[in-house]
Design an enzyme around this catalytic site. Structure first.
Site, short mmCIF file in Angstrom:
data_model
loop_
_atom_site.label_atom_id
_atom_site.label_comp_id
_atom_site.label_asym_id
_atom_site.label_seq_id
_atom_site.Cartn_x
_atom_site.Cartn_y
_atom_site.Cartn_z
N GLU A 152 37.56 43.01 38.90
CA GLU A 152 37.78 43.96 40.24
C GLU A 152 37.79 45.49 40.01
OE1 GLU A 152 40.59 42.54 42.89
OE2 GLU A 152 40.63 43.85 44.39
N GLU A 158 47.79 51.04 40.92
CA GLU A 158 48.22 49.99 40.84
C GLU A 158 47.40 49.55 39.39
OE1 GLU A 158 47.40 46.74 43.46
OE2 GLU A 158 46.81 47.98 45.13
N ASP A 185 36.21 46.68 46.25
CA ASP A 185 37.20 46.58 47.11
C ASP A 185 37.46 47.72 48.99
OD1 ASP A 185 40.17 46.17 48.86
OD2 ASP A 185 41.17 44.74 47.33
N HIS A 188 41.19 49.36 48.16
CA HIS A 188 40.83 50.80 46.47
C HIS A 188 39.61 51.52 46.31
CE1 HIS A 188 43.40 47.68 45.08
NE2 HIS A 188 42.28 46.63 45.29
N HIS A 211 36.09 42.70 48.37
CA HIS A 211 37.06 42.67 49.76
C HIS A 211 37.03 43.39 50.47
CE1 HIS A 211 40.02 39.83 46.51
NE2 HIS A 211 39.73 39.13 47.34
N ARG A 217 45.39 48.54 54.03
CA ARG A 217 45.50 47.15 54.22
C ARG A 217 46.08 46.44 55.39
NH1 ARG A 217 46.85 45.22 47.86
NH2 ARG A 217 44.64 44.49 47.23
N GLU A 246 40.77 39.96 52.24
CA GLU A 246 42.49 40.33 51.74
C GLU A 246 43.04 41.34 52.38
OE1 GLU A 246 43.22 40.18 47.27
OE2 GLU A 246 43.32 41.55 47.48
C1 LER Z 1 43.53 42.29 43.82
O1 LER Z 1 42.32 41.09 45.30
C2 LER Z 1 44.19 43.50 44.47
O2 LER Z 1 43.10 43.73 45.43
C3 LER Z 1 44.76 44.22 43.66
O3 LER Z 1 45.69 45.31 44.97
C4 LER Z 1 46.54 43.43 43.42
O4 LER Z 1 46.43 43.34 44.41
MN MN Z 2 40.98 42.72 45.85
#
Ligand code: LER
Ligand code: MN
Length: 270
Positions: A152, A158, A185, A188, A211, A217, A246
């Site tokens: 990912e 992060e 995702d 992100h 994701h 979020r 997610e």
């Molecule tokens: C996990 O899939 C993710 O997207 C990270 O931000 C951990 O929370």
């Molecule tokens: Mn994620």
């Protein structure tokens, strides 16, 4: 599209997981709402009741979309690039157990934050090598068991490396393992990618998992991301994997999960 939702028996309060508690019950709820699968977050796959999960899987078309490993870092402090060799070994052993469980559940394994944060970017090579060593131990195991590993891309606040699709593609190129896939995702990507659809197209058939959450979020459909464009890019590259929710369980888990699936189905045109 095949839609999934993140669930966990137990998760930290701020985790972007929708349903907490008994996994079989959560799967029933997700299926009732119209999801095709659930993504299971756990700190240790040995804690999963695989007989119960496979037994449920035999009775319905509802599946497990992936096993997510991030809690192994956030709860137990494991990472692939730790300065402590014992921690790195434990992280590899832990993910081997995830791979074994994934084989039984006919699913994939997500590696995201478990890779760890580089403490000193000037020594990036050292940490890159450690991460690569761990992957090289795990990929043959995953290959033998027919399990995909989804790497990912995570935003810079992060994690301080592997933030964008381009970076991920460069990283996995030398590993040349068919079962190592990229995982994007939207939460992100909203921070890292100038153009999300271009990032999806750049991945092409290397994209293994996806994701979804809004720029805040929160639940899909409540924010600024153009999911119709995102889905059409996924279709253009022939993506056959899961689109997995997610997001934060706000204002409450059921509302977030229901509003997301209703919105995603409404824009999922053939
Ligand atoms: C996990 O899939 C993710 O997207 C990270 O931000 C951990 O929370
Ligand atoms: Mn994620």
């Amino acid at each position: 599209m095949k839609f999934s939702v993140a669930i966990a028996e137990e998760a930290l309060p701020a985790e972007p997981v929708l349903f907490r508690g008994d996994l079989i019950e959560s799967m029933g709820k997700a299926e009732g709402m119209g999801y095709d699968a659930a993504e299971i977050h756990t700190r240790d796959a040995a804690l999963l009741d695989l007989d119960a999960l496979t037994g449920r899987g035999e009775k319905t078309s509802f599946t497990v979309s992936a096993l997510a490993t991030g809690l192994a870092k956030r709860v137990d402090g494991l990472t692939f690039i730790s300065d402590d060799e014992a921690v790195r070994e434990e992280a590899v052993a832990r993910v081997k157990k995830f791979i074994e469980a994934a084989e039984r559940l006919k699913t994939g394994v997500i590696v995201g934050s478990l890779r760890g944060i580089i403490p000193n970017p000037a020594e990036r090579d050292v940490y890159d090598r450690r991460f690569r060593d761990c992957l090289e131990q795990l990929l043959p195991e995953a290959q033998n068991r027919g399990v995909d590993i989804h790497l990912e891309m995570i935003n810079r606040y992060e994690n301080n490396y592997l933030n964008t699709a381009r970076e991920g593609l460069e990283y996995i190129k030398p590993l040349a393992s068919g079962n190592l896939k990229l995982h994007l995702d939207t939460y992100h990507m909203n921070i890292e990618e100038a153009d999300m659809t271009e990032a999806i197209r750049a991945c092409g058939d290397r994209l293994g998992y996806f994701h979804v959450a809004e720029n805040t979020r929160r639940y899909v459909g409540s924010g600024a991301i153009d999911f119709a464009k995102v889905f059409s890019a996924l279709k253009d590259i022939g993506y056959r994997g899961y689109v997995s929710l997610e997001c934060l369980a706000l204002p409450d888990p059921d509302t977030a999960a229901r509003k997301s699936i209703d919105f995603m189905r409404s824009i999922d045109r053939p």
